[in-house]
Design a protein around this motif. Structure first.
Motif, PDB file in Angstrom:
ATOM      1  N   LEU A   1       0.840  -1.187   0.000  1.00  0.00           N
ATOM      2  CA  LEU A   1       0.000   0.000   0.000  1.00  0.00           C
ATOM      3  C   LEU A   1       0.874   1.236   0.000  1.00  0.00           C
ATOM      4  N   ASP A   2       0.252   2.359  -0.252  1.00  0.00           N
ATOM      5  CA  ASP A   2       0.937   3.638  -0.170  1.00  0.00           C
ATOM      6  C   ASP A   2       1.376   3.875   1.267  1.00  0.00           C
ATOM      7  N   SER A   3       2.565   4.474   1.451  1.00  0.00           N
ATOM      8  CA  SER A   3       3.085   4.709   2.799  1.00  0.00           C
ATOM      9  C   SER A   3       2.212   5.655   3.604  1.00  0.00           C
ATOM     10  N   THR A   4       1.399   6.483   2.922  1.00  0.00           N
ATOM     11  CA  THR A   4       0.515   7.404   3.627  1.00  0.00           C
ATOM     12  C   THR A   4      -0.872   6.804   3.874  1.00  0.00           C
ATOM     13  N   ASP A   5      -1.102   5.587   3.380  1.00  0.00           N
ATOM     14  CA  ASP A   5      -2.415   4.944   3.510  1.00  0.00           C
ATOM     15  C   ASP A   5      -2.161   3.481   3.827  1.00  0.00           C
ATOM     16  N   MET A   6      -1.902   3.182   5.095  1.00  0.00           N
ATOM     17  CA  MET A   6      -1.381   1.878   5.488  1.00  0.00           C
ATOM     18  C   MET A   6      -2.462   0.852   5.802  1.00  0.00           C
ATOM     19  N   LEU A   7      -3.725   1.214   5.680  1.00  0.00           N
ATOM     20  CA  LEU A   7      -4.818   0.293   5.971  1.00  0.00           C
ATOM     21  C   LEU A   7      -5.727   0.167   4.756  1.00  0.00           C
ATOM     22  N   ALA A   8      -6.107  -1.062   4.453  1.00  0.00           N
ATOM     23  CA  ALA A   8      -7.011  -1.318   3.321  1.00  0.00           C
ATOM     24  C   ALA A   8      -8.454  -1.254   3.807  1.00  0.00           C
ATOM     25  N   SER A   9      -9.363  -1.026   2.884  1.00  0.00           N
ATOM     26  CA  SER A   9     -10.770  -0.850   3.252  1.00  0.00           C
ATOM     27  C   SER A   9     -11.572  -2.107   2.951  1.00  0.00           C
ATOM     28  N   ILE A  10     -12.596  -2.338   3.754  1.00  0.00           N
ATOM     29  CA  ILE A  10     -13.610  -3.349   3.502  1.00  0.00           C
ATOM     30  C   ILE A  10     -14.951  -2.630   3.526  1.00  0.00           C
ATOM     31  N   ARG A  11     -15.663  -2.665   2.385  1.00  0.00           N
ATOM     32  CA  ARG A  11     -16.947  -1.970   2.270  1.00  0.00           C
ATOM     33  C   ARG A  11     -18.051  -3.013   2.420  1.00  0.00           C
ATOM     34  N   ILE A  12     -19.026  -2.746   3.240  1.00  0.00           N
ATOM     35  CA  ILE A  12     -20.062  -3.735   3.572  1.00  0.00           C
ATOM     36  C   ILE A  12     -21.436  -3.116   3.357  1.00  0.00           C
ATOM     37  N   TRP A  13     -22.260  -3.826   2.620  1.00  0.00           N
ATOM     38  CA  TRP A  13     -23.681  -3.488   2.528  1.00  0.00           C
ATOM     39  C   TRP A  13     -24.452  -4.647   3.123  1.00  0.00           C
ATOM     40  N   ALA A  14     -25.299  -4.353   4.104  1.00  0.00           N
ATOM     41  CA  ALA A  14     -25.997  -5.415   4.824  1.00  0.00           C
ATOM     42  C   ALA A  14     -27.479  -5.093   4.939  1.00  0.00           C
ATOM     43  N   THR A  15     -28.249  -6.099   4.763  1.00  0.00           N
ATOM     44  CA  THR A  15     -29.677  -6.031   5.015  1.00  0.00           C
ATOM     45  C   THR A  15     -30.085  -7.375   5.611  1.00  0.00           C
TER      46      THR A  15
END
Length: 318
Positions: free
Chosen positions: A87-101
């Motif tokens: 990842l970029d050194s300024t963005d060290m965490l990856a995202s998890i996007r969740i849609w729930a119903t």
């Protein structure tokens, strides 16, 4: 398009399915995970999953930050977690996007989170019964995975504080700067992640059970604790950087003092020897055979006198 689906049947059994067959299943609980946010994923979310354009945009956005909001009868949640991919050194965490119903969860991630393996194991083992369990599992797994990383930042700073010496200023400054940069990056996401989890736990809806809300609240509390720890590390790193700067300034002051004292010792000697080194007539005792010894002795006495004066004023102690 890369992705996998898991289906929990009424009898509690869990089956792994291809993406194409996921939405045809009539089951109490279905989880679909897309490992990409490309145009194909957007088309599947829009045309096959029948999600609204707003939800599709939220699930596939390039730039994200932790948040939670109600969408129709469900909710959209974005969390950040650690990944082993670059990842970029300024963005060290990856995202998890969740849609729930109720009965259905769709997750999208561009980078594979370390916490994903833990959640998949729990899903395969039949421990996750509904969307609330799944989101709570993600929150807990992400927090558990980040905890030792944040603790390591504090340990690295402790080592720097214990090894604070003048001969390690440059080495320690690099370490402290790195720790401070990482702490700032983690703080950017941990604080809003705590807010997102708290907001999600308070959202209305029958798809979140009371035990799910309790688990989300616990994960939010852990995120808050880590955010506070990261903030403390950032402040400690700033103080450590100031201490290193002061130590370096003290080094320069001591060296400048030594140079100044040496210059003070040799300044009158340079004047005296320069004066008698002029190639002009009329210098006193220039022809005397004892003149050189006298001038050398005078220089020695002057130098000794200046050194003794410095010693009595304790200049040699800095």
């Amino acid at each position: 398009m890369s992705g996998t689906a898991w289906c929990r049947a009424a009898d509690g059994g869990v089956r792994q399915l291809p993406i194409g067959a996921a939405l045809t299943q009539d089951a109490p609980f279905l989880w679909v995970h897309l490992a990409t946010n490309t145009a194909k994923a957007q088309a599947w979310l829009r045309d096959d999953a029948k999600l609204s354009p707003f939800t599709v945009d939220a699930l596939t956005a390039a730039e994200t930050r932790p948040r939670a909001e109600k969408i129709g009868q469900g909710a959209f949640v974005n969390m950040r977690g650690r990944t082993e991919e670059e990842l970029d050194s300024t963005d060290m965490l990856a995202s998890i996007r969740i849609w729930a119903t109720k009965g259905r969860v769709i997750t999208v991630s561009r980078k594979r989170l370390v916490a994903l393996d833990t959640v998949v194991e729990q899903m395969t083992a039949g421990e996750l019964r509904d969307p609330g369990d799944l989101i709570a599992a993600f929150a807990a797994a992400i927090t558990t995975d980040l905890d030792p990383v944040v603790a390591d930042l504090g340990d690295r700073l402790d080592d720097c504080e214990q090894g604070l010496r003048a001969d390690r200023v440059f080495e320690l400054r690099r370490i402290v700067t790195r720790v401070r940069a990482e702490a700032i990056t983690y703080r950017r996401f941990l604080s809003p992640q705590r807010v997102a989890l708290e907001r999600l736990a308070a959202l209305p809806g029958d798809w979140l059970a009371e035990d799910d809300r309790a688990h989300l609240a616990a994960a939010a509390d852990s995120a808050a604790r880590m955010a506070e720890e990261v903030e403390a590390i950032r402040e400690r790193a700033a103080l450590m950087h100031e201490a290193l700067t002061d130590l370096r300034a003290e080094q320069l002051d001591q060296r400048s003092l030594v140079i100044a004292m040496v210059a003070m010792v040799f300044l009158p000697l340079t004047f005296l020897t320069g004066l008698y080194g002029m190639n002009v007539k009329g210098l006193p005792y220039a022809e005397a055979p004892w003149a050189f010894d006298a001038i050398a002795g005078a220089c020695a006495l002057i130098a000794a006198g200046i050194v003794i004066w410095f010693a009595r004023r304790h200049w040699f102690r800095g």
